[in-house]
Write an enzyme that holds these catalytic residues in place. Sequence first.
Site, PDB file in Angstrom:
ATOM      1  N   ASP A   1     -10.519   2.068  -3.347  1.00  0.00           N
ATOM      2  CA  ASP A   1     -11.207   1.572  -2.159  1.00  0.00           C
ATOM      3  C   ASP A   1     -13.211   1.705  -2.194  1.00  0.00           C
ATOM      4  O   ASP A   1     -13.412   1.471  -0.990  1.00  0.00           O
ATOM      5  CB  ASP A   1     -10.515   2.924  -0.551  1.00  0.00           C
TER       6      ASP A   1
ATOM      7  N   ASP B   1       0.557  -1.032   0.260  1.00  0.00           N
ATOM      8  CA  ASP B   1       0.124  -0.115   0.305  1.00  0.00           C
ATOM      9  C   ASP B   1       0.929   1.073  -0.042  1.00  0.00           C
ATOM     10  O   ASP B   1       1.947   1.247   0.219  1.00  0.00           O
ATOM     11  CB  ASP B   1      -0.977   0.047   1.513  1.00  0.00           C
TER      12      ASP B   1
HETATM   13  C1  DGJ Z   1      -5.813   1.396   1.883  1.00  0.00           C
HETATM   14  C2  DGJ Z   1      -6.068   0.722   1.518  1.00  0.00           C
HETATM   15  O1  DGJ Z   1      -6.440   0.990  -0.742  1.00  0.00           O
HETATM   16  C3  DGJ Z   1      -7.125  -0.284   2.055  1.00  0.00           C
HETATM   17  O2  DGJ Z   1      -7.765  -1.215   0.981  1.00  0.00           O
HETATM   18  C4  DGJ Z   1      -6.088  -0.354   3.071  1.00  0.00           C
HETATM   19  O3  DGJ Z   1      -5.925  -1.775   3.036  1.00  0.00           O
HETATM   20  C5  DGJ Z   1      -5.971  -0.154   3.865  1.00  0.00           C
HETATM   21  N1  DGJ Z   1      -5.667   0.983   3.061  1.00  0.00           N
HETATM   22  C6  DGJ Z   1      -5.582   0.171   5.263  1.00  0.00           C
HETATM   23  O4  DGJ Z   1      -4.538   1.314   5.569  1.00  0.00           O
END
Ligand code: DGJ
Length: 718
Positions: free
Chosen positions: A517, A452
């Site tokens: 997301d 991430d």
């Molecule tokens: C952002 C990601 O896109 C989410 O899926 C998740 O992993 C969160 N970060 C976790 O902090």
Amino acid sequence: MSPACVRLDGGGVSLVLASTDNGLPEIVYWGSSLPETADLDQMVSLVRRPHGHGQLDAAAPLSLLPETGRGFPGQPGLIGQRSDGTGWVTQFRLAQPLQPAPDGHSLQLVARCAEAGLAYEAGLTLQSGSGVLTAWARLTNEGTDAFLISWLSCPVLPAEPDLTHMVGYHGRWCHEFQRQTVPWVKGAHVRENRLGRTSHEHFPGLILPGPGSDELSGRVHGVQLAWSGDHRLVAEELADGRRQIQAGCLLAPGEGRLAPGDSLRTPDLVAACSTAGLSGMSQAFHSHIRREILPDLPAFQPRPVHYNCWEAIYFDHDVTQLCDLASAAADLGAELFVLDDGWFKGRVDDTRGLGDWTVDRQIYQDGLAPLIAHVQAQGMRFGLWVEPEMVSADSDLYRAHPDWRLDLPGLTQVTGRSQFILDLSRPEVGDHLYRALHALLEAHPISYLKWDMNRTANLSATPAGRAVGRHQVEGVYRLMDRLRETHPDLLIETCASGGGRLDLEILKRTGRAWLSDSNDAHERVRIQREASCFFPPEILGAHVGPARCHTSGRRLSLSFRAGVASTRHMGLELDPRDLSDSDRARLRTAISDHKSRRSLLATGRHYRLPETEPGRVSELFLSPDATRFLLSVAQLSMPPSSASAPLRLPMLPADQMYSLTGLSDADVPRAVNRDDRTALPVLAETPISGALLGQVGLSLPNALPDQIWLIEGRLSSG
Ligand code: DGJ
């Protein structure tokens, strides 16, 4: 002197370059394959433009690197100078005659401008499988003092003069890949990204639709820059009507400083052309990505259905609960369990813990091993979330190395999600992160990392004050490369608060992208559709989220959520224990249907059907041998008419008969006229010819908003 011409051929595409007076060549043709006998000199004279009043006597070519020094009136391909102000204009001359490689697919050229003390190289390849053009350029300082580049474009591509508009993309968190149509006008359209990652806001791609083209027909060109950091795209129309496309890294002041002997290479520019519409363009990109970009990971063929715990528990980690979730997910058919954010030392919320990549012993008293063993006992593989480039102020790493963050002395890096970015241009930082991640991968059977990056950049500089944005991106690539070298079976997912780091260079090291997301299937339909212009379906993660979407508040049926997710790399991101029995059964079926179709998604040709009725969004996945297809029709708003028009499928071979299945009575919601059975018996019983499906089309029952039909066609044996 008549120009020297060369042609490249590959994958049904030809590219012709012409150099006048030994100068840098310009692309005079880029399109579908030319006959072997085509007279290139004649072609050059055909495309030569008449000379206008008020212009220089020798019109400057729109070469691979248009030069101010030759009188080019638009943005030059190189902007730079020496510290005394010299070297800013060039007239490069080829060092050798233009000569394609023996296979006829690629060309490398070297040119010099002795007066400026510079050498320019470029490489162009027409990929033999896909016909996609990849192009890069490199500038070397052959002088005796430093040369400072502020802009170096990838080899410059021409755009046709008859285009009326171009299509670019903007976006934001949970709203990636938003299409933006921009008219061609005199002057430059510039898209600059200064966010330190590929970004949600400025996807580095541009589509050039020809007049009258649509999803399935007509001339379309498209480009994308393979780079995960700051970039600039320029589409410029000159006063004389010529048009150019430039793309490259956006360099911060000083980043392009070349000491004597140093070079700067652009990222690859990857470009596709099609005479079969936008879908033809994206099929070329998909084919290129499958053949040349994706890491070779046989262990991930077929791609496992994911379970990701993020939206089920967020930071509320508890081993017993996680084991329960794993059992419930496996029962539904999940094959990979991803433990998301919150597992490591001190990470009780998003303000702390980043940088300390060891398990939190308060929660995981016996470490990760018992959970992993449980996951494996359910027949699933295990994946782990990390965010290696980041550090929280409240972490052991930061307390030990406060100087490892990107910063300028006296100025303060503005935090994002309460975190700082580590300086990956420093080898000791990269080494530390490598050791920490390697230790995890060595200690546990972890097949997958979700990598991430949850903030944009600010003050990407060393303590000495020098900008390092480019080195930072290269540092991430290096770290991933090193880990993949030691752990060749590891699949990394690229994620940056959803789809903030999705491009062709990161994909070489990753292979799956967390597209957004937003698990809201209504939003997802369009995000997935637009992203498919550039990326194939099987690499784009799509999860079935909770009934009430966390990022939009919208309530959506399980059938719709599962149907939309099942057309990409399917996963689950909910608490399966909350599902009703009927939804659980529906989800189990949707997962098993997805498994039966995932090889079709991963190898087939993907078509976006024209949106003939606003709000009805359709796609078709056709197997390479055309024996099977999947048609998905998502209804996003009230249909404009009480009965929707038949949907034509002109890509099917006319002489084949297909049996259609998939639209069962149970899928038709109550509010829809239950007497409307017109389409159903046809789907269930009688094989239909490709000709009829293409020329007449398929009628579907009336739909309500946020409903999806998934219809599978198979070559009929009878
Ligand atoms: C952002 C990601 O896109 C989410 O899926 C998740 O992993 C969160 N970060 C976790 O902090």
